[in-house]
Design an enzyme around this catalytic site. Structure first.
Site, PDB file in Angstrom:
ATOM      1  N   SER A  23       0.503  63.909  96.470  1.00  0.00           N
ATOM      2  CA  SER A  23       1.761  64.571  96.789  1.00  0.00           C
ATOM      3  C   SER A  23       1.536  65.626  97.857  1.00  0.00           C
ATOM      4  O   SER A  23       0.414  66.101  98.034  1.00  0.00           O
ATOM      5  CB  SER A  23       2.311  65.237  95.515  1.00  0.00           C
ATOM      6  OG  SER A  23       3.467  65.976  95.796  1.00  0.00           O
ATOM      7  N   TYR A  81      16.427  69.922  92.734  1.00  0.00           N
ATOM      8  CA  TYR A  81      17.794  69.880  92.209  1.00  0.00           C
ATOM      9  C   TYR A  81      17.974  70.746  90.955  1.00  0.00           C
ATOM     10  O   TYR A  81      19.018  70.673  90.310  1.00  0.00           O
ATOM     11  CB  TYR A  81      18.182  68.432  91.875  1.00  0.00           C
ATOM     12  CG  TYR A  81      18.242  67.502  93.073  1.00  0.00           C
ATOM     13  CD1 TYR A  81      19.467  67.137  93.631  1.00  0.00           C
ATOM     14  CD2 TYR A  81      17.081  66.987  93.650  1.00  0.00           C
ATOM     15  CE1 TYR A  81      19.531  66.279  94.718  1.00  0.00           C
ATOM     16  CE2 TYR A  81      17.135  66.127  94.748  1.00  0.00           C
ATOM     17  CZ  TYR A  81      18.364  65.783  95.271  1.00  0.00           C
ATOM     18  OH  TYR A  81      18.432  64.940  96.355  1.00  0.00           O
ATOM     19  N   ASP A 131       6.123  60.159  90.776  1.00  0.00           N
ATOM     20  CA  ASP A 131       7.332  59.813  91.518  1.00  0.00           C
ATOM     21  C   ASP A 131       8.517  60.108  90.623  1.00  0.00           C
ATOM     22  O   ASP A 131       8.562  59.670  89.473  1.00  0.00           O
ATOM     23  CB  ASP A 131       7.350  58.354  91.976  1.00  0.00           C
ATOM     24  CG  ASP A 131       8.442  58.150  93.013  1.00  0.00           C
ATOM     25  OD1 ASP A 131       8.270  58.639  94.151  1.00  0.00           O
ATOM     26  OD2 ASP A 131       9.475  57.548  92.686  1.00  0.00           O
TER      27      ASP A 131
HETATM   28  P1  IMP Z   1       9.403  62.292  95.103  1.00  0.00           P
HETATM   29  O1  IMP Z   1       8.997  62.078  93.682  1.00  0.00           O
HETATM   30  O2  IMP Z   1       8.401  63.136  95.844  1.00  0.00           O
HETATM   31  O3  IMP Z   1       9.753  61.015  95.789  1.00  0.00           O
HETATM   32  O4  IMP Z   1      10.703  63.198  95.159  1.00  0.00           O
HETATM   33  C1  IMP Z   1      11.505  63.433  94.075  1.00  0.00           C
HETATM   34  C2  IMP Z   1      12.775  64.191  94.466  1.00  0.00           C
HETATM   35  O5  IMP Z   1      13.331  64.679  93.269  1.00  0.00           O
HETATM   36  C3  IMP Z   1      12.562  65.433  95.352  1.00  0.00           C
HETATM   37  O6  IMP Z   1      13.743  65.640  96.098  1.00  0.00           O
HETATM   38  C4  IMP Z   1      12.411  66.551  94.364  1.00  0.00           C
HETATM   39  O7  IMP Z   1      12.829  67.788  94.878  1.00  0.00           O
HETATM   40  C5  IMP Z   1      13.296  66.085  93.229  1.00  0.00           C
HETATM   41  N1  IMP Z   1      12.712  66.477  91.955  1.00  0.00           N
HETATM   42  C6  IMP Z   1      11.650  65.909  91.332  1.00  0.00           C
HETATM   43  N2  IMP Z   1      11.380  66.528  90.190  1.00  0.00           N
HETATM   44  C7  IMP Z   1      12.298  67.514  90.084  1.00  0.00           C
HETATM   45  C8  IMP Z   1      12.513  68.500  89.103  1.00  0.00           C
HETATM   46  O8  IMP Z   1      11.792  68.640  88.120  1.00  0.00           O
HETATM   47  N3  IMP Z   1      13.563  69.312  89.316  1.00  0.00           N
HETATM   48  C9  IMP Z   1      14.381  69.223  90.402  1.00  0.00           C
HETATM   49  N4  IMP Z   1      14.204  68.335  91.371  1.00  0.00           N
HETATM   50  C10 IMP Z   1      13.145  67.477  91.204  1.00  0.00           C
END
Ligand code: IMP
Length: 200
Positions: free
Chosen positions: A7, A154, A67
């Protein structure tokens, strides 16, 4: 255990490090490595595997990936696997977290059923032959307006059903009790403890 964390998201690392206690998480950027695999999967599990495999092929050492995404019932499950990139295409540039959740609120104006679920898939690759996937979720709803300052992404607009509060209103760390990532990471911690026990 030393784990490479697939990440670039410092917020995720903070949460995951807190959740996994005694394990060290190393981000690709910590070792000067550019890391941006294309997330072409149609599920969180597929994307977690894509990220973990991509990093494992570079570091050849234990790797963990996460993810996650937000699935809103009234939007037919969107943004789902596109949560991190929500609104970018229309805007023509990368939105900030605040711009993204404000867009979600605009897209939900007038919608009564605001139920939503946050999901996390974690993928652990220890070596070529030992790979694990854990998926967990957290039920809730999209708030009518943002509130709170803790967490990330979010969190200011995600109301956690079990907590009866907006995620960003919970004190730092308390989110872990209810969150998708908290639930998945607690299972991951058990698995890692078992794996470390094998070396004794
Ligand atoms: P990825 O897993 O990096 O593809 O992105 C996940 C998306 O969901 C991103 O926009 C994060 O900001 C959002 N996200 C993931 N986990 C959380 C959380 O625990 N709280 C709020 N937003 C989250």
């Amino acid at each position: 255990m030393r784990l490479y964390f697939a990440s670039n998201n410092d917020h995720k690392r903070i949460e995951m490090a807190r959740l996994l206690g005694g394990h060290t998480l190393i981000l690709p950027k910590d070792i000067g490595m550019a890391f941006a695999p294309e997330e072409t999967g149609t599920s969180y599990i597929e994307n977690a595997m894509i990220k973990a495999e991509a990093l494992f092929s570079l570091v050849h050492a234990p790797v963990l990936s996460d993810d996650s995404g937000l699935s809103v019932k009234a939007l037919g499950g969107e943004p789902g696997v596109h949560t991190a990139r929500y609104g970018n295409d229309t805007a023509g540039h990368e939105l900030s977290a605040r711009e993204r959740y404000m867009l979600l609120l605009r897209n939900m104006e007038g919608i009564k059923d605001r139920s939503a679920v946050f999901t996390t898939a974690l993928c652990l690759i220890l070596d070529e032959n030992r790979k694990y996937i854990i998926q967990e979720s957290c039920e809730g709803a999209i708030a009518l307006a943002p509130s709170g300052t803790s967490g990330f992404g979010y969190d200011p607009v995600f109301w956690i059903k079990e907590a009866g509060m907006i995620s960003a209103e919970l004190p730092e760390g308390e989110k872990d009790r209810y969150s998708h990532r908290g639930k998945a990471a607690r299972i991951m911690a058990m698995l890692l403890a078992k794996e470390e026990g094998k070396d004794d």
